[in-house]
Design a protein around this motif. Structure first.
Motif, PDB file in Angstrom:
ATOM      1  N   GLY A   1       0.543  -1.256  -0.118  1.00  0.00           N
ATOM      2  CA  GLY A   1       0.457   0.180  -0.079  1.00  0.00           C
ATOM      3  C   GLY A   1       0.935   1.020  -0.286  1.00  0.00           C
ATOM      4  N   LEU A   2       2.383   1.676  -0.109  1.00  0.00           N
ATOM      5  CA  LEU A   2       2.967   2.160   0.141  1.00  0.00           C
ATOM      6  C   LEU A   2       3.045   2.760  -1.964  1.00  0.00           C
ATOM      7  CD1 LEU A   2       5.886   1.947   2.725  1.00  0.00           C
ATOM      8  CD2 LEU A   2       3.622   2.998   2.514  1.00  0.00           C
ATOM      9  N   VAL A   3       3.311   3.891  -1.876  1.00  0.00           N
ATOM     10  CA  VAL A   3       3.822   4.681  -3.364  1.00  0.00           C
ATOM     11  C   VAL A   3       5.292   4.750  -3.283  1.00  0.00           C
ATOM     12  CG1 VAL A   3       3.250   6.494  -4.546  1.00  0.00           C
ATOM     13  CG2 VAL A   3       1.214   5.132  -3.686  1.00  0.00           C
TER      14      VAL A   3
ATOM     15  N   ALA B   1      -2.151   2.797   2.190  1.00  0.00           N
ATOM     16  CA  ALA B   1      -2.698   2.379   1.969  1.00  0.00           C
ATOM     17  C   ALA B   1      -3.539   1.944   1.478  1.00  0.00           C
ATOM     18  CB  ALA B   1      -3.370   3.974   1.086  1.00  0.00           C
ATOM     19  N   ARG B   2      -4.850   1.911   1.076  1.00  0.00           N
ATOM     20  CA  ARG B   2      -5.142   0.013   0.368  1.00  0.00           C
ATOM     21  C   ARG B   2      -4.561   0.432  -1.018  1.00  0.00           C
ATOM     22  NH1 ARG B   2     -10.198   1.557  -0.724  1.00  0.00           N
ATOM     23  NH2 ARG B   2     -10.681  -0.438  -2.150  1.00  0.00           N
ATOM     24  N   ILE B   3      -4.253  -1.046  -1.162  1.00  0.00           N
ATOM     25  CA  ILE B   3      -3.877  -1.446  -2.690  1.00  0.00           C
ATOM     26  C   ILE B   3      -4.372  -0.326  -3.736  1.00  0.00           C
ATOM     27  CG2 ILE B   3      -4.868  -3.574  -3.551  1.00  0.00           C
ATOM     28  CD1 ILE B   3      -0.687  -2.234  -3.931  1.00  0.00           C
TER      29      ILE B   3
ATOM     30  N   VAL C   1      -2.531   2.527  -6.140  1.00  0.00           N
ATOM     31  CA  VAL C   1      -2.415   1.998  -7.736  1.00  0.00           C
ATOM     32  C   VAL C   1      -2.730   3.923  -8.036  1.00  0.00           C
ATOM     33  CG1 VAL C   1      -3.434   0.700  -9.939  1.00  0.00           C
ATOM     34  CG2 VAL C   1      -2.182  -0.307  -8.327  1.00  0.00           C
ATOM     35  N   PHE C   2      -4.002   4.117  -7.751  1.00  0.00           N
ATOM     36  CA  PHE C   2      -4.609   5.382  -8.379  1.00  0.00           C
ATOM     37  C   PHE C   2      -3.723   6.343  -8.134  1.00  0.00           C
ATOM     38  CE2 PHE C   2      -6.608   9.199  -7.732  1.00  0.00           C
ATOM     39  CZ  PHE C   2      -7.300   9.323  -8.900  1.00  0.00           C
ATOM     40  N   ILE C   3      -3.545   6.926  -7.536  1.00  0.00           N
ATOM     41  CA  ILE C   3      -1.820   7.469  -7.006  1.00  0.00           C
ATOM     42  C   ILE C   3      -0.831   7.619  -7.952  1.00  0.00           C
ATOM     43  CG2 ILE C   3      -0.084   8.788  -5.114  1.00  0.00           C
ATOM     44  CD1 ILE C   3      -2.593   7.587  -2.693  1.00  0.00           C
TER      45      ILE C   3
END
Length: 124
Positions: A26-28, A41-43, A47-49
């Motif tokens: 869940g990390l960017v 964050a939720r995966i 992915v969206f971010i």
């Protein structure tokens, strides 16, 4: 709602360069070595971010390719709420028709008239 392309480009330029990736935890992460750019964050959110950052420059480029239909004589194409299209030339006819559309009675002052935009072809 209008899109402030300059503000978006400033946000893009201030952020770490692309590509960003979403890790399964869940990390960017940005391309730069160091701490992640987001907390856990939720995966799907991660992915969206990451993908939003990666695709935002191309999206800004695409939005800027759309321009209002305006002719050399100054006339511009407007579409009304009823989908009626009207040409208007403020040089010859004065400010946009304040009488509204005969078909739907929409007015340019209530947002009922919108300029028609077209996408400029590449290289033209």
């Amino acid at each position: 709602m209008s899109i402030d392309i300059d503000a978006l480009r400033a946000l893009i330029d201030a952020a770490d360069r692309a590509p960003w990736t979403a890790h399964p935890d869940g990390l960017v992460w940005s391309e730069l070595i160091g701490d992640p750019v987001s907390g856990s964050a939720r995966i799907e959110n991660a992915v969206f971010i990451a993908e939003a950052r990666n695709h935002m420059p191309a999206l800004c480029d695409e939005v800027e390719r759309f321009q209002p239909v305006t002719f050399p004589d100054g006339s511009q194409m407007f579409i009304h709420e009823c989908r009626h299209i009207e040409w208007w030339n403020e040089k010859e006819q004065g400010p946009v028709n304040d009488q509204g559309c005969d078909a739907c009675e929409s007015s340019p002052f209530t947002g009922g008239w919108q300029p028609v935009y077209v996408r400029k072809a590449d290289g033209r």
